[in-house]
Scaffold this motif. Structure first.
Motif, mmCIF file in Angstrom:
data_model
loop_
_atom_site.group_PDB
_atom_site.id
_atom_site.type_symbol
_atom_site.label_atom_id
_atom_site.label_comp_id
_atom_site.label_asym_id
_atom_site.label_seq_id
_atom_site.Cartn_x
_atom_site.Cartn_y
_atom_site.Cartn_z
ATOM 1 N N SER A 178 -13.464 51.037 -40.557
ATOM 2 C CA SER A 178 -12.823 52.241 -41.063
ATOM 3 C C SER A 178 -11.377 51.901 -41.417
ATOM 4 O O SER A 178 -10.788 51.002 -40.816
ATOM 5 C CB SER A 178 -12.867 53.333 -39.987
ATOM 6 N N LYS A 179 -10.835 52.631 -42.359
ATOM 7 C CA LYS A 179 -9.483 52.342 -42.835
ATOM 8 C C LYS A 179 -8.551 53.501 -42.502
ATOM 9 O O LYS A 179 -8.924 54.670 -42.620
ATOM 10 C CB LYS A 179 -9.523 52.126 -44.352
ATOM 11 N N ASN A 180 -7.346 53.147 -42.074
ATOM 12 C CA ASN A 180 -6.288 54.141 -41.952
ATOM 13 C C ASN A 180 -5.022 53.577 -42.586
ATOM 14 O O ASN A 180 -5.082 52.553 -43.275
ATOM 15 C CB ASN A 180 -6.079 54.578 -40.491
ATOM 16 N N GLU A 181 -3.875 54.213 -42.346
ATOM 17 C CA GLU A 181 -2.635 53.795 -43.007
ATOM 18 C C GLU A 181 -2.212 52.370 -42.659
ATOM 19 O O GLU A 181 -1.487 51.728 -43.415
ATOM 20 C CB GLU A 181 -1.496 54.776 -42.709
ATOM 21 N N SER A 182 -2.688 51.830 -41.522
ATOM 22 C CA SER A 182 -2.293 50.464 -41.141
ATOM 23 C C SER A 182 -3.297 49.400 -41.592
ATOM 24 O O SER A 182 -3.108 48.228 -41.308
ATOM 25 C CB SER A 182 -2.073 50.377 -39.631
ATOM 26 N N GLY A 183 -4.371 49.806 -42.260
ATOM 27 C CA GLY A 183 -5.336 48.831 -42.771
ATOM 28 C C GLY A 183 -6.759 49.125 -42.329
ATOM 29 O O GLY A 183 -7.053 50.201 -41.814
ATOM 30 N N THR A 184 -7.625 48.143 -42.532
ATOM 31 C CA THR A 184 -9.035 48.284 -42.141
ATOM 32 C C THR A 184 -9.205 47.753 -40.729
ATOM 33 O O THR A 184 -8.732 46.671 -40.396
ATOM 34 C CB THR A 184 -9.947 47.521 -43.112
ATOM 35 N N ARG A 202 -13.728 58.365 -42.836
ATOM 36 C CA ARG A 202 -14.883 57.633 -43.359
ATOM 37 C C ARG A 202 -15.108 56.399 -42.519
ATOM 38 O O ARG A 202 -14.165 55.842 -41.959
ATOM 39 C CB ARG A 202 -14.611 57.180 -44.786
ATOM 40 N N PHE A 203 -16.367 55.943 -42.484
ATOM 41 C CA PHE A 203 -16.654 54.684 -41.803
ATOM 42 C C PHE A 203 -17.850 54.004 -42.441
ATOM 43 O O PHE A 203 -18.642 54.629 -43.146
ATOM 44 C CB PHE A 203 -16.856 54.876 -40.294
ATOM 45 N N VAL A 204 -17.936 52.698 -42.191
ATOM 46 C CA VAL A 204 -19.040 51.890 -42.704
ATOM 47 C C VAL A 204 -19.727 51.222 -41.518
ATOM 48 O O VAL A 204 -19.070 50.619 -40.671
ATOM 49 C CB VAL A 204 -18.541 50.803 -43.689
ATOM 50 N N VAL A 205 -21.048 51.344 -41.460
ATOM 51 C CA VAL A 205 -21.855 50.653 -40.458
ATOM 52 C C VAL A 205 -22.339 49.367 -41.114
ATOM 53 O O VAL A 205 -23.029 49.407 -42.141
ATOM 54 C CB VAL A 205 -23.068 51.506 -40.020
ATOM 55 N N ASN A 206 -21.958 48.221 -40.542
ATOM 56 C CA ASN A 206 -22.367 46.906 -41.036
ATOM 57 C C ASN A 206 -23.382 46.342 -40.049
ATOM 58 O O ASN A 206 -23.029 46.046 -38.899
ATOM 59 C CB ASN A 206 -21.162 45.970 -41.103
ATOM 60 N N VAL A 207 -24.636 46.202 -40.445
ATOM 61 C CA VAL A 207 -25.680 45.654 -39.585
ATOM 62 C C VAL A 207 -25.642 44.135 -39.724
ATOM 63 O O VAL A 207 -25.798 43.605 -40.825
ATOM 64 C CB VAL A 207 -27.071 46.208 -39.980
ATOM 65 N N LEU A 208 -25.452 43.447 -38.606
ATOM 66 C CA LEU A 208 -25.245 41.997 -38.650
ATOM 67 C C LEU A 208 -26.543 41.195 -38.652
ATOM 68 O O LEU A 208 -27.551 41.627 -38.093
ATOM 69 C CB LEU A 208 -24.379 41.554 -37.468
ATOM 70 N N THR A 209 -26.467 40.012 -39.264
ATOM 71 C CA THR A 209 -27.587 39.063 -39.253
ATOM 72 C C THR A 209 -27.480 38.177 -38.020
ATOM 73 O O THR A 209 -26.423 38.099 -37.382
ATOM 74 C CB THR A 209 -27.579 38.157 -40.503
ATOM 75 N N ALA A 241 -10.359 52.122 -31.495
ATOM 76 C CA ALA A 241 -11.115 52.578 -32.663
ATOM 77 C C ALA A 241 -11.308 54.086 -32.677
ATOM 78 O O ALA A 241 -11.503 54.681 -33.732
ATOM 79 C CB ALA A 241 -12.479 51.893 -32.695
ATOM 80 N N LEU A 242 -11.232 54.706 -31.520
ATOM 81 C CA LEU A 242 -11.462 56.145 -31.435
ATOM 82 C C LEU A 242 -10.525 56.909 -32.370
ATOM 83 O O LEU A 242 -10.969 57.759 -33.143
ATOM 84 C CB LEU A 242 -11.288 56.617 -29.994
ATOM 85 N N SER A 243 -9.246 56.578 -32.350
ATOM 86 C CA SER A 243 -8.283 57.298 -33.187
ATOM 87 C C SER A 243 -8.493 56.995 -34.669
ATOM 88 O O SER A 243 -8.224 57.841 -35.520
ATOM 89 C CB SER A 243 -6.845 56.959 -32.771
ATOM 90 N N VAL A 244 -8.985 55.805 -34.977
ATOM 91 C CA VAL A 244 -9.224 55.443 -36.378
ATOM 92 C C VAL A 244 -10.408 56.234 -36.944
ATOM 93 O O VAL A 244 -10.396 56.615 -38.119
ATOM 94 C CB VAL A 244 -9.470 53.926 -36.521
ATOM 95 N N GLU A 284 -22.452 53.485 -45.738
ATOM 96 C CA GLU A 284 -21.124 54.066 -45.910
ATOM 97 C C GLU A 284 -21.202 55.576 -45.685
ATOM 98 O O GLU A 284 -22.074 56.241 -46.263
ATOM 99 C CB GLU A 284 -20.589 53.762 -47.304
ATOM 100 N N CYS A 285 -20.302 56.091 -44.850
ATOM 101 C CA CYS A 285 -20.401 57.480 -44.397
ATOM 102 C C CYS A 285 -19.104 58.268 -44.529
ATOM 103 O O CYS A 285 -18.017 57.739 -44.311
ATOM 104 C CB CYS A 285 -20.794 57.510 -42.924
ATOM 105 N N GLU A 286 -19.259 59.534 -44.838
ATOM 106 C CA GLU A 286 -18.194 60.526 -44.728
ATOM 107 C C GLU A 286 -18.345 61.186 -43.363
ATOM 108 O O GLU A 286 -19.466 61.319 -42.857
ATOM 109 C CB GLU A 286 -18.337 61.611 -45.818
#
Length: 161
Positions: free
Chosen positions: A29-35, A71-78, A63-66, A117-119
């Motif tokens: 997730s991204k905020n004002e300080s980056g991803t 928005r956030f993205v769930v990345n499923v790892l290999t 991560a809670l505050s971010v 990718e989620c709202e």
């Protein structure tokens, strides 16, 4: 085998639920300080109409505050992305073991097995965790082997004959 006790032991309960194998994800997730990102195995699909997913986040994590109303993205790892999982679990490497790629709603981890990718949809009290529901706005997946987590260790899928 443990029996049901009146005074339940938290560590033993954790060992018990650890018997449920899960996939490994990195939530970004991204905020004002980056991803920002964190490794999570508490992820599930909730609804198809509307398309909703859930991520459970420990109240003690940064991560809670971010994620709050974000928005956030769930990345499923290999299975080959264990170093990436550890990087986002608080054990970073000097050289990051992954590459970013731009998504529609934020940065994602390149070459992951799937991304969603989620709202923000809603958040709920989950005891020592907060449950974040996201409305799916974009997703993609590919063939491959997932990284699993079982009994406190990374694991792989075994093919049953």
């Amino acid at each position: 085998m443990m029996s049901i006790q009146e005074n339940l032991d938290l560590r033993e309960f954790r060992n018990c639920v650890g018997r449920f194998a899960t996939g490994v994800t990195v939530i970004t997730s991204k905020n004002e300080s980056g991803t920002h990102g964190f490794t999570a195995n508490s992820f599930t699909s909730v609804s198809l109409d509307p398309m909703l997913v859930l991520v459970s986040v420990d109240r003690k994590t940064k991560a809670l505050s971010v994620l709050e109303n974000n928005r956030f993205v769930v990345n499923v790892l290999t299975k080959d992305q264990q170093d990436t999982a550890m990087h986002f679990a608080g054990k970073p490497k000097d050289v990051p073991p992954f590459e970013w790629e731009d998504g529609k709603l934020g940065k994602r981890i390149k070459d992951c097995l799937a991304y969603i990718e989620c709202e923000p949809w809603a958040s709920y009290d989950g005891g020592d965790h907060v449950l974040f529901l996201g409305e799916v706005k974009n997703f993609h997946y590919k063939e491959g082997q997932p990284l699993l987590y079982y009994c406190g260790k990374f694991s792989e899928v075994a093919t049953v004959k």
